[in-house]
Design an enzyme around this catalytic site. Structure first.
Site, PDB file in Angstrom:
ATOM      1  CG  HIS A  34      -0.269  -0.269   2.516  1.00  0.00           C
ATOM      2  ND1 HIS A  34       0.602   0.626   3.086  1.00  0.00           N
ATOM      3  CD2 HIS A  34      -0.310  -1.346   3.350  1.00  0.00           C
ATOM      4  CE1 HIS A  34       1.052   0.138   4.216  1.00  0.00           C
ATOM      5  NE2 HIS A  34       0.523  -1.059   4.401  1.00  0.00           N
ATOM      6  CD  GLU A  35       1.411   6.263  -1.474  1.00  0.00           C
ATOM      7  OE1 GLU A  35       1.108   5.595  -2.483  1.00  0.00           O
ATOM      8  OE2 GLU A  35       2.417   7.005  -1.431  1.00  0.00           O
ATOM      9  N   GLY A  36       1.905   3.126   2.256  1.00  0.00           N
ATOM     10  CA  GLY A  36       2.953   3.131   3.296  1.00  0.00           C
ATOM     11  C   GLY A  36       4.212   2.452   2.779  1.00  0.00           C
ATOM     12  CG  HIS A  37       4.247  -1.734   1.993  1.00  0.00           C
ATOM     13  ND1 HIS A  37       2.941  -2.146   1.977  1.00  0.00           N
ATOM     14  CD2 HIS A  37       4.827  -2.381   3.033  1.00  0.00           C
ATOM     15  CE1 HIS A  37       2.734  -3.022   2.948  1.00  0.00           C
ATOM     16  NE2 HIS A  37       3.858  -3.174   3.616  1.00  0.00           N
ATOM     17  N   GLY A 147       8.567   0.997   8.489  1.00  0.00           N
ATOM     18  CA  GLY A 147       7.574   1.997   8.845  1.00  0.00           C
ATOM     19  C   GLY A 147       7.449   2.140  10.360  1.00  0.00           C
ATOM     20  CD  GLN A 153       8.260  -5.104  11.987  1.00  0.00           C
ATOM     21  OE1 GLN A 153       7.681  -6.168  12.059  1.00  0.00           O
ATOM     22  NE2 GLN A 153       8.186  -4.316  10.924  1.00  0.00           N
TER      23      GLN A 153
HETATM   24  O1  PAF Z   1       6.537  -5.429   8.904  1.00  0.00           O
HETATM   25  C1  PAF Z   1       6.506  -6.463   8.197  1.00  0.00           C
HETATM   26  O2  PAF Z   1       5.934  -6.487   7.120  1.00  0.00           O
HETATM   27  C2  PAF Z   1       7.175  -7.736   8.711  1.00  0.00           C
HETATM   28  O3  PAF Z   1       7.055  -7.849  10.084  1.00  0.00           O
HETATM   29  C3  PAF Z   1       8.641  -7.865   8.275  1.00  0.00           C
HETATM   30  C4  PAF Z   1       9.513  -6.754   8.840  1.00  0.00           C
HETATM   31  C5  PAF Z   1       8.734  -7.847   6.757  1.00  0.00           C
HETATM   32  C6  PAF Z   1       9.206  -9.193   8.757  1.00  0.00           C
HETATM   33  O4  PAF Z   1       8.481 -10.273   8.275  1.00  0.00           O
END
Ligand code: PAF
Length: 283
Positions: A34-37, A147, A153
């Site tokens: 999505h736009e975040g990625h 993000g 994370q």
């Molecule tokens: O944020 C994510 O999409 C996942 O947790 C990641 C960092 C790709 C690890 O699988």
């Protein structure tokens, strides 16, 4: 744009002589972009010579009763977005190659993995840190972008790369929101139209807390009460956690200040959404 499935092939591209001193920037994802990625990919494009995107729905970061099987997938659309963002290599490994028979090694980042999502999803961050460590060994990035929506994370990955002396710069990118404030997430695809409206209570709580903080309210009790009240008005919403923590070590705080993190996880129907804000930072 190259699409690579094999680990050996990806590793071969990442090491000399093919690499030839070029800076590799890396955006690890589970796909359904999505736009975040896209914002991570565009920033990655600016920061390096070779931009790598990985798409891998990592089974070991999902609990037994979580949504691994129904996690949304659309590789064709993902590759189209990747191409538009200037990705050079899309790495799409298989689970069988990532976790072959006999696999038994894990990376565990201790304290910082325990509260918040770590409390609700035991083992989740061990799965994340293990796969990210593996991906870093395969892709050999100079810079990796994540993000800030997954705030914990990002903190876990920063800790891991620092503790294990991994030669990669970690860049955290701002949360990307829909025009009405909902934080973008692949899991938003699960929401029915009515749930999509209910989900606005997360941003409502964040906005209310930020207003109160800006007006001089620093009591965690008051801020917690106000935020919970907004979410509890929403019949479809069930709070998993709503906590104020310091944004560097994620420890509990008694009085809010500009570095305080409000982190929340809320179930809307069967969909668990997370969001957060650091009180003194821009939204
Ligand atoms: O944020 C994510 O999409 C996942 O947790 C990641 C960092 C790709 C690890 O699988």
């Amino acid at each position: 744009m190259k699409i690579i499935n094999s680990i050996i092939h990806m590793q071969a591209l990442a090491i000399a002589p093919e690499r030839n001193g070029r800076c590799i920037t890396f955006v690890p994802t589970m796909g359904y972009l999505h736009e975040g990625h896209a914002s991570l990919l565009r920033e990655g494009r600016k920061r390096g010579d070779v931009l790598v995107l990985s798409i891998f729905v990592n089974p070991i970061q999902f609990g037994k009763n979580e949504d691994l099987d129904r996690y949304p997938r659309d590789l064709e659309r993902d590759c189209q977005i990747a191409d538009e963002c200037g990705v050079d290599i899309v790495f799409i490994p298989t689970a069988a190659e990532m976790y072959p028979h006999g696999f038994q090694t894990g990376v565990s980042v201790r304290e910082i993995s325990l509260p918040l999502c770590g409390g609700s999803r035991p083992g989740h961050f061990d799965g994340v840190s293990t796969v990210v460590a593996k991906l870093f060994n395969i892709v050999r990035p100079d810079v990796a972008l994540f993000g800030c929506k997954d705030f914990q994370q990002l903190a876990v990955i920063r800790r891991m790369t620092s503790d294990l002396n991994m030669p990669v710069e970690i860049v955290g990118m701002p949360i990307v929101r829909e025009p009405d404030g909902l934080a973008m997430s692949s899991r938003n695809a699960y929401l029915t139209p009515a749930e999509r409206t209910s989900a606005l209570c997360l941003f409502g709580a964040i906005t209310r807390v930020r207003e109160l903080f800006a007006a001089g309210e620093y009591s965690i009790d008051v801020l917690t009460r106000e935020a919970r009240a907004i979410i509890e008005q929403e019949p479809a919403a069930v709070i998993d956690y709503l906590e104020f923590r310091d944004s560097s070590l994620l420890q509990e705080v008694e009085v809010a200040d500009s570095s305080t993190l409000l982190a929340l996880a809320v179930k809307i129907g069967s969909t668990r959404l997370i969001d957060n804000t650091v009180l003194g930072e821009n939204l």
